[in-house]
Design an enzyme around this catalytic site. Structure first.
Site, PDB file in Angstrom:
ATOM      1  N   ASP A  57     -62.603 -12.913   2.280  1.00  0.00           N
ATOM      2  CA  ASP A  57     -61.251 -12.477   2.405  1.00  0.00           C
ATOM      3  C   ASP A  57     -60.850 -12.188   3.882  1.00  0.00           C
ATOM      4  O   ASP A  57     -61.642 -12.052   4.743  1.00  0.00           O
ATOM      5  CB  ASP A  57     -61.134 -11.418   1.569  1.00  0.00           C
ATOM      6  CG  ASP A  57     -61.151 -11.403   0.134  1.00  0.00           C
ATOM      7  OD1 ASP A  57     -61.200 -12.572  -0.214  1.00  0.00           O
ATOM      8  OD2 ASP A  57     -61.751 -10.656  -0.703  1.00  0.00           O
TER       9      ASP A  57
HETATM   10  N1  URA Z   1     -65.892 -10.645  -2.664  1.00  0.00           N
HETATM   11  C1  URA Z   1     -64.661 -10.203  -2.257  1.00  0.00           C
HETATM   12  O1  URA Z   1     -64.248  -9.426  -3.146  1.00  0.00           O
HETATM   13  N2  URA Z   1     -64.080 -10.593  -0.841  1.00  0.00           N
HETATM   14  C2  URA Z   1     -64.984 -11.094  -0.276  1.00  0.00           C
HETATM   15  O2  URA Z   1     -64.395 -11.718   0.829  1.00  0.00           O
HETATM   16  C3  URA Z   1     -66.125 -11.637  -0.535  1.00  0.00           C
HETATM   17  C4  URA Z   1     -66.588 -11.413  -1.941  1.00  0.00           C
END
Ligand code: URA
Length: 248
Positions: free
Chosen positions: A110
């Site tokens: 993310d």
């Molecule tokens: N899980 C998440 O919620 N976000 C990420 O960036 C990676 C794994």
């Protein structure tokens, strides 16, 4: 992960893309006569050669690889894609020496997640490490806002969390990291569903406020790599990604 394919490229690009020296250093080495191609000293690094030519830099043979595998310590605010109208991407922030055509992130982090982002141009390798059936683990450190019942959470993660939309996840490992004033956890998962870690903790009634990926398979993030920096992986490091010592 196959090697030594024919491809015509500038000499400075061929050498610097192996990640050991920058393009400007390549120029200096060439000026000093420290680079030979097929046994002949080459001083003009803009000349083009094939990845099959025998390139020797300061007496050491360069074994060019077909594909590039890069470890980026992703900072916040950068998106895990190759193209974005609003934000900088993980490929945009690579140093020029590492930039190549066709690079993409193998798996998504993310925008607000930090840590180990693997960037490659090897589609088959990326597919293999992302496929849930291969069980290549991804390890994260998560900070959550509210305290949770740790034993209950460990069991829920181990049994396979059922997300709000009914998705049943594979077994995951949860470990509490003792910390006086924060709720910190290490989480190891074997797949990579959208917002997976955030949704796993949401199912326990708490919110992830910080998330960092610290390993892919058996390869930990190089902690000497500052956020925003990247480097090429060695062959051994690459192999250790798929060497899964799976305990759950
Ligand atoms: N899980 C998440 O919620 N976000 C990420 O960036 C990676 C794994």
């Amino acid at each position: 992960m196959s090697k030594n394919v024919s491809k015509i490229e500038r000499l400075d690009k061929i050498i610097s893309s192996q990640g050991l020296v920058s393009r400007s250093e390549v120029k200096q080495l060439a000026k000093r006569g420290d680079i030979t191609v097929n046994g002949v000293v080459v001083k003009d690094t803009s000349l083009k050669f094939s990845y099959d030519d025998v390139i020797v830099v300061e007496g050491k043979r360069l074994f060019q690889t077909k594909y590039t595998y890069i470890m980026l310590n992703k900072p916040k605010g950068v998106v895990s894609s190759t193209d974005d109208k609003r934000d900088k991407t993980v490929v945009d922030i690579l140093p020029d020496d590492l930039k190549r055509k066709n690079l993409f992130p193998a798996g998504r982090l993310d925008k607000d997640t930090t840590g180990f982002c693997l960037i490659t141009d090897d589609g088959e390798f990326a597919h293999n490490i992302l496929s849930p059936s291969r069980h290549v683990t991804k390890t994260y450190i998560a900070e959550v806002s509210e305290a949770i019942d740790v034993e209950k959470a460990k069991k829920a993660f181990s049994d396979g969390v059922i997300l709000a939309d009914g998705t049943v996840l594979l077994s995951a490992l949860l470990e509490e990291i003792p910390c006086e004033d924060r709720h910190l956890f290490k989480v190891i998962i074997k797949e990579g569903k959208y917002h997976q870690i955030k949704r796993m903790f949401a199912s326990l009634g708490t919110t992830v406020i910080e998330l960092k990926r610290i390993a892919i398979g058996g390869l930990p993030l190089d902690e000497s790599l500052p956020e925003g920096s990247a480097r090429v992986l060695s062959d051994d490091e690459l192999k250790s990604i798929v060497k899964n010592d799976e305990k759950f």
